[in-house]
Write an enzyme that holds these catalytic residues in place. Sequence first.
Site, PDB file in Angstrom:
ATOM      1  N   GLU A 134      99.248  65.232  72.146  1.00 20.16           N
ATOM      2  CA  GLU A 134     100.685  65.431  72.323  1.00 20.16           C
ATOM      3  C   GLU A 134     101.498  64.146  72.207  1.00 20.16           C
ATOM      4  OE1 GLU A 134     100.758  67.452  76.079  1.00 20.16           O
ATOM      5  OE2 GLU A 134     100.583  69.431  75.147  1.00 20.16           O
ATOM      6  N   GLU A 181      76.998  66.383  78.970  1.00 21.06           N
ATOM      7  CA  GLU A 181      77.596  65.479  79.947  1.00 21.06           C
ATOM      8  C   GLU A 181      76.567  64.648  80.700  1.00 21.06           C
ATOM      9  OE1 GLU A 181      78.423  67.449  84.147  1.00 21.06           O
ATOM     10  OE2 GLU A 181      79.450  68.560  82.564  1.00 21.06           O
TER      11      GLU A 181
END
Length: 265
Positions: A78, A109
């Site tokens: 963004e 992870e």
Amino acid sequence: MSTTESPSEFNHLETLSTHELLAGINSVDQTVPQAVAKALPQIEALVDATVERLSKGGRLFYIGAGTSGRLGILDASECPPTFGVPHGVVIGLIAGGDTAIRKAVENAEDDTEQAWKDLQAHNITNQDIVVGIAASGRTPYVIGGLEQARQAGLATGCIVCNAGSRVAAVAEFPVEVVTGPEFVTGSTRLKAGTAQKLVLNMLTTATFIRLGRVKGNKMVDMQLSNAKLVDRGEKMLMDELGIAQPEAAELLRRHGSVRAALNAR
């Protein structure tokens, strides 16, 4: 036990009505901004460190897994349309790669080496800053990435939702927003995810305001990528210059951005 993994203060959720479920979620969500407020001094330090690096040509990297990784990617994506910065100034990396944005990648992870490999693929340097995002504060992908980044002389920060975490211990500029038990026990996409999103909003918004990407209170460097944003740009020019819409539209068409149009007058 980490507080984000502590048992919910609500029980027998399956017996509650829709109204009761929504009221319960809303009631605990209201505690999140209060938790963020307590971390403002830490957020300030992280913003100042980020401004320093970006003002000298550095970049901001986010590393995270699952929800945390996706939030970093969202924030990074963004920044170009909002502030007109080039793609690649803010970069979000997620354990498991781009596939993991939409679908969980098992065990990604847990790899302590992969984050540094992912960072190196972007030719990372000691001018950059790396921010680890991990609600639990114990994600191996994030810990390993921050440790190796710091050893290489990079500035490091983090956003975690537990106190005294391993991730915070290895970050130079830790942000700890302690959100407590979730409505659904351990579901950190709820309060913890909301807290992380709030801090990310603050980090990049404050950073790019400090770097001159906002004039007054307006996004004068935003990309005019659709009709809504062109209309917003025209209204900015009308307000700032006291002109009518046709003249604002022509100025925007001629100069290509609100800032350029303002500077031309």
